[in-house]
Design a protein around this motif. Structure first.
Motif, PDB file in Angstrom:
ATOM      1  N   VAL A 368       1.374  -0.742   0.242  1.00 45.46           N
ATOM      2  CA  VAL A 368      -0.030  -0.406   0.452  1.00 45.46           C
ATOM      3  C   VAL A 368       1.463   1.496   0.441  1.00 45.46           C
ATOM      4  CG1 VAL A 368      -1.416   1.323   0.680  1.00 45.46           C
ATOM      5  CG2 VAL A 368      -2.285  -1.202   0.827  1.00 45.46           C
ATOM      6  N   VAL A 369       0.444   1.729  -0.479  1.00 43.94           N
ATOM      7  CA  VAL A 369       1.079   2.956  -0.691  1.00 43.94           C
ATOM      8  C   VAL A 369       0.366   4.519  -0.526  1.00 43.94           C
ATOM      9  CG1 VAL A 369       1.744   5.244  -2.410  1.00 43.94           C
ATOM     10  CG2 VAL A 369       3.299   2.896  -2.466  1.00 43.94           C
ATOM     11  N   LYS A 370       0.771   5.857   0.040  1.00 43.62           N
ATOM     12  CA  LYS A 370      -0.202   6.761   1.077  1.00 43.62           C
ATOM     13  C   LYS A 370       0.736   8.218   0.951  1.00 43.62           C
ATOM     14  CE  LYS A 370      -0.765   4.348   5.479  1.00 43.62           C
ATOM     15  NZ  LYS A 370      -2.144   3.540   6.017  1.00 43.62           N
ATOM     16  N   PRO A 371       0.304   8.812   0.430  1.00 43.46           N
ATOM     17  CA  PRO A 371       0.432  10.341   0.768  1.00 43.46           C
ATOM     18  C   PRO A 371       0.704  10.121   3.143  1.00 43.46           C
ATOM     19  CG  PRO A 371      -0.700  10.766  -0.061  1.00 43.46           C
ATOM     20  CD  PRO A 371      -1.250   9.461   0.048  1.00 43.46           C
ATOM     21  N   ALA A 372       2.159  11.042   4.088  1.00 41.69           N
ATOM     22  CA  ALA A 372       2.596  10.766   5.324  1.00 41.69           C
ATOM     23  C   ALA A 372       1.290  12.265   5.259  1.00 41.69           C
ATOM     24  CB  ALA A 372       3.635  11.665   5.118  1.00 41.69           C
ATOM     25  N   ARG A 373       0.695  13.174   4.897  1.00 45.52           N
ATOM     26  CA  ARG A 373      -0.350  14.018   5.401  1.00 45.52           C
ATOM     27  C   ARG A 373      -1.716  13.939   3.777  1.00 45.52           C
ATOM     28  NH1 ARG A 373       4.506  16.572   7.706  1.00 45.52           N
ATOM     29  NH2 ARG A 373       4.173  17.100   9.745  1.00 45.52           N
ATOM     30  N   GLY A 374      -2.525  14.013   4.623  1.00 44.46           N
ATOM     31  CA  GLY A 374      -4.026  14.122   3.219  1.00 44.46           C
ATOM     32  C   GLY A 374      -4.953  13.231   4.078  1.00 44.46           C
ATOM     33  N   GLU A 375      -5.919  13.233   3.410  1.00 51.87           N
ATOM     34  CA  GLU A 375      -7.401  12.593   4.190  1.00 51.87           C
ATOM     35  C   GLU A 375      -8.486  12.494   2.532  1.00 51.87           C
ATOM     36  OE1 GLU A 375      -9.110  15.627   6.615  1.00 51.87           O
ATOM     37  OE2 GLU A 375      -9.582  16.896   4.766  1.00 51.87           O
ATOM     38  N   GLN A 376      -9.534  11.875   3.032  1.00 53.30           N
ATOM     39  CA  GLN A 376     -10.219  11.353   2.207  1.00 53.30           C
ATOM     40  C   GLN A 376      -9.510  10.077   1.051  1.00 53.30           C
ATOM     41  OE1 GLN A 376     -12.362  14.624   0.809  1.00 53.30           O
ATOM     42  NE2 GLN A 376     -13.010  14.969   2.996  1.00 53.30           N
ATOM     43  N   GLY A 377      -8.945   9.932   1.212  1.00 58.53           N
ATOM     44  CA  GLY A 377      -8.447   8.884   0.615  1.00 58.53           C
ATOM     45  C   GLY A 377      -7.353   9.115  -0.745  1.00 58.53           C
ATOM     46  N   ARG A 378      -7.067  10.503  -0.629  1.00 55.73           N
ATOM     47  CA  ARG A 378      -6.253  11.006  -1.617  1.00 55.73           C
ATOM     48  C   ARG A 378      -5.299  10.352  -2.220  1.00 55.73           C
ATOM     49  NH1 ARG A 378      -8.936  16.291   0.711  1.00 55.73           N
ATOM     50  NH2 ARG A 378     -11.462  16.433  -0.981  1.00 55.73           N
ATOM     51  N   GLY A 379      -4.238  10.155  -2.692  1.00 53.54           N
ATOM     52  CA  GLY A 379      -2.888   9.448  -3.158  1.00 53.54           C
ATOM     53  C   GLY A 379      -2.883   8.211  -2.804  1.00 53.54           C
ATOM     54  N   VAL A 380      -4.029   7.227  -2.419  1.00 53.59           N
ATOM     55  CA  VAL A 380      -3.515   6.509  -1.770  1.00 53.59           C
ATOM     56  C   VAL A 380      -3.918   5.255  -2.634  1.00 53.59           C
ATOM     57  CG1 VAL A 380      -4.407   4.378  -0.146  1.00 53.59           C
ATOM     58  CG2 VAL A 380      -4.822   7.187   0.597  1.00 53.59           C
ATOM     59  N   ALA A 381      -3.382   4.005  -2.538  1.00 51.31           N
ATOM     60  CA  ALA A 381      -2.707   2.746  -3.602  1.00 51.31           C
ATOM     61  C   ALA A 381      -3.098   1.965  -3.176  1.00 51.31           C
ATOM     62  CB  ALA A 381      -2.154   3.294  -4.979  1.00 51.31           C
ATOM     63  N   VAL A 382      -4.577   0.340  -3.634  1.00 52.12           N
ATOM     64  CA  VAL A 382      -4.181  -0.107  -2.700  1.00 52.12           C
ATOM     65  C   VAL A 382      -3.799  -1.923  -3.511  1.00 52.12           C
ATOM     66  CG1 VAL A 382      -5.030  -1.323  -0.891  1.00 52.12           C
ATOM     67  CG2 VAL A 382      -5.878   0.748  -0.666  1.00 52.12           C
ATOM     68  N   GLY A 383      -3.090  -2.386  -3.011  1.00 53.40           N
ATOM     69  CA  GLY A 383      -2.634  -3.585  -3.883  1.00 53.40           C
ATOM     70  C   GLY A 383      -2.026  -3.758  -5.276  1.00 53.40           C
ATOM     71  N   VAL A 390       4.647   0.598  -7.755  1.00 58.46           N
ATOM     72  CA  VAL A 390       4.484   1.425  -7.291  1.00 58.46           C
ATOM     73  C   VAL A 390       4.957   2.379  -7.366  1.00 58.46           C
ATOM     74  CG1 VAL A 390       5.955   1.001  -4.668  1.00 58.46           C
ATOM     75  CG2 VAL A 390       5.184  -1.197  -5.255  1.00 58.46           C
ATOM     76  N   GLU A 391       5.720   2.369  -8.258  1.00 59.07           N
ATOM     77  CA  GLU A 391       6.748   3.761  -8.444  1.00 59.07           C
ATOM     78  C   GLU A 391       5.539   4.778  -8.683  1.00 59.07           C
ATOM     79  OE1 GLU A 391       9.789   2.083 -11.662  1.00 59.07           O
ATOM     80  OE2 GLU A 391      10.887   1.946  -9.681  1.00 59.07           O
ATOM     81  N   ALA A 392       4.690   4.135 -10.666  1.00 62.11           N
ATOM     82  CA  ALA A 392       3.409   5.048 -10.896  1.00 62.11           C
ATOM     83  C   ALA A 392       2.770   5.859  -9.085  1.00 62.11           C
ATOM     84  CB  ALA A 392       2.934   4.464 -11.676  1.00 62.11           C
ATOM     85  N   ALA A 393       2.711   4.414  -8.359  1.00 62.78           N
ATOM     86  CA  ALA A 393       1.570   5.252  -7.266  1.00 62.78           C
ATOM     87  C   ALA A 393       2.547   6.368  -6.541  1.00 62.78           C
ATOM     88  CB  ALA A 393       1.006   3.784  -6.393  1.00 62.78           C
TER      89      ALA A 393
END
Length: 591
Positions: A368-383, A390-393
């Motif tokens: 899973v890749v996600k921004p250290a700061r952020g909300e509402q799922g923005r920028g989160v990539a799963v699976g 991973v690089e694109a995420a």
């Protein structure tokens, strides 16, 4: 000459129909007279057939007999201006339109429901499920035993839509046979309480329920089916007009009560509040707490009661410290704080170490890749299952925040626990958006349809974006946006379960394992935050295994029906505003 006469006759027919349908005919006398002063109990309230009342006075008296927490409706009011003048402080004109379907000319659709079936209510479980849908739609509920007792009633007809895969009830409608209700000489019928579960993914549920009810009444030899719909419910009105309903000019009158208050108090200063702020403001006003809307668009308001004043932005209040807020804002710090408190967190991988990421992919299978700061799922990539993904995420997540987290993907379901005053108030599984193929529509069209339904159900807060993450998720299933999925096939649209990105919420408060509640409360205490949404990845809400995902400092309190999230929030801010019984019960509830 005959051709010239036809338009004249057609115009005369239309005028006659308008005159007839502008006012209900007066009460008849004799053998074919309807039952006088006809009232029908529907569970959520009573239908008062106003055309059977000879004058305004007995109709007003009948409205005064409305039960607590019920919503009575006087329908087919012949002279609404006279009725309102009889009790202007007690009743009001319902701002709804009336539509009619002529059953003699109605034609059934050849298309069959896909992914669900429509049937009659047949069990007590059905009745409970109907009330759950009413609660989600903020409708007045009917006692489940009332619905169950009337399952075979010949006056009231309860239909439900059942999910073919799960057996869950995902929609409902109620029909009233006027001939049996009050010996209606016009042999009419009416439709009430059409409601579809906002979490349902299958298209056409409401249309199928309306059609099935119309066909049911047509087989009984009834002449028409009427319904009442709020004047600004454009989505429902579009459906009814598509099915052949036409506008008729009948009126409804209701009694002024707390349930109906929004319909008769006029415009207020909270029209632009989102559902998460509105649910709190509504609860505060119910208790007599003064509310000032500071910035409706931002969900900012002030609550004042008994010499105490608290500013809130939705569920974030002045009771949450800046330190707690900063901890939740930085997911890296949140992980460290809750892990030190004994809460299990997923393995973290260095986002700048390619070798470590490759090893983690081999070890865990997905990341899973996600921004250290952020909300509402923005920028989160799963699976993410390969280095390219991973690089694109990582590149996408860095658009939201320069600091990015890479974690193992823990298999299971996303569980949100709303913790208020260090007690778990609501627990819900959050599931990613999905659509059902119908063999005709493209996935793009199905996603747009489902997105509109989610937006309508959440006041515009939940929509499914069509972006790179959506395309990647579809590609893993072997589809593109313009492909057509086979009939009945369920297609995952996104892997993240955030409500704002089209995810759905399913209440599981009564079945959550105590260990999951312990972990959520421990995380809240470690952060020292009085109101939070703790997200765990779980194998099942009934099992103790979990992994902490994140803590939200401003959890949405809406969409958790029937759990009393807003009530507990106001209890926290203004403890003495709660009823005495609730304060005693709260004091006896262990943390």
């Amino acid at each position: 000459m005959a051709s010239d006469a036809r338009p004249v006759r057609a115009k005369a027919h239309r005028l006659k129909r308008l005159r007839h349908e502008g006012l209900k005919p007066p009460v008849r006398t004799g053998d074919d007279a309807p039952r006088p002063n006809a009232v029908l109990d529907c569970g959520w309230g009573r239908l008062l057939f106003a055309q059977t009342f000879k004058s305004a006075e007995p109709l007003v008296e009948a409205l005064r007999a409305e039960g607590p927490d019920r919503r009575d409706i006087a329908f087919y009011v012949r002279n609404p201006h006279v009725l309102l003048a009889s009790a202007p402080q007690e009743v009001f004109l319902d701002p709804s339109h009336t539509y009619r379907l002529d059953l003699a000319t109605y034609r059934a659709s050849r298309r069959q429901p896909r992914g669900f079936t429509v049937r009659r209510l047949t069990s007590e479980t059905d009745a409970e499920a109907v009330n759950e849908i009413y609660a989600k739609r903020r409708m007045v509920q009917a006692p489940a035993d009332f619905l169950w007792r009337h399952r075979d009633d010949r006056t009231l007809t309860y239909l439900v839509a059942e999910d073919s895969a799960t057996g869950a009830v995902i929609g409902t409608v109620t029909g009233v046979n006027h001939a049996r209700a009050f010996d209606d000489p016009e042999c009419g019928s009416s439709l009430w309480c059409l409601a579809v579960d906002p979490q349902a993914t299958q298209p056409g549920i409401g249309e199928a329920l309306v059609r099935r009810l119309a066909e049911h009444f047509a087989t009984q030899g009834l002449a028409y089916m009427d319904l009442s719909v709020m004047h600004d419910n454009s989505q429902a009105i579009a459906l009814y007009e598509k099915l052949g309903f036409r506008r008729v000019h009948f009126f409804g009158v209701k009694r002024k009560n707390p349930i109906n208050e929004v319909l008769f108090v006029g415009p207020t200063d909270d029209l632009d509040l989102n559902p998460y702020a509105r649910i709190i403001v509504d609860e505060a006003r119910r208790r007599g707490i003064h509310t000032d809307i500071i910035d409706a668009e931002g969900g900012l308001f002030r609550l004042s009661w008994g010499g105490r004043s608290v500013r809130c932005r939705e569920s974030l209040s002045e009771l949450t410290s800046a330190v707690a807020l900063s901890i939740c804002d930085d997911k890296r710090m949140t992980r460290r704080i809750v892990e030190a408190a004994g809460v299990r967190v997923p393995e973290r991988i260095d986002a700048d170490d390619r070798a470590a990421i490759k090893a983690a992919l081999k070890r865990h299978g997905a990341l899973v890749v996600k921004p250290a700061r952020g909300e509402q799922g923005r920028g989160v990539a799963v699976g993410l299952t390969d280095m390219k993904a991973v690089e694109a995420a990582l590149a996408e997540a860095r658009k939201t925040c320069a600091e990015v987290l890479v974690e193992e993907q823990v298999q299971g379901e996303d569980l949100r626990l709303v913790v208020i005053d260090y007690k778990a108030v609501a627990c819900a599984l959050r599931r990613p958006p999905r659509v059902f193929g119908d063999g005709r529509s493209t996935l793009r069209a199905l996603i747009e349809h489902q997105s509109r339904r989610r937006a309508a159900a959440t006041g515009g807060e939940s929509r499914i974006p069509v972006d790179a993450e959506t395309e990647r998720t579809l590609a893993e299933a072997g589809y593109g946006l313009d492909d057509i999925a086979p009939e009945g096939e369920e297609v995952l649209v996104r892997k993240a379960a955030n409500l704002h990105l089209g995810g759905t919420i399913h209440d599981v408060t009564e079945e959550v394992h105590p260990e999951l509640i312990r972990a959520a409360v421990a995380a809240a205490r470690a952060i020292d935050i009085p109101v939070t949404g703790i997200d765990l990845m779980v194998k099942s809400p009934r099992q103790p295994d979990y992994a902490f995902i994140e803590a939200n400092e401003r959890p949405g309190l809406a969409n958790h029906e029937p759990q009393p999230t807003a009530e507990r929030f106001i209890d926290l801010l203004f403890p003495l505003s709660a009823p005495a019984a609730a304060r005693i019960a709260g004091a006896q509830t262990p943390s």
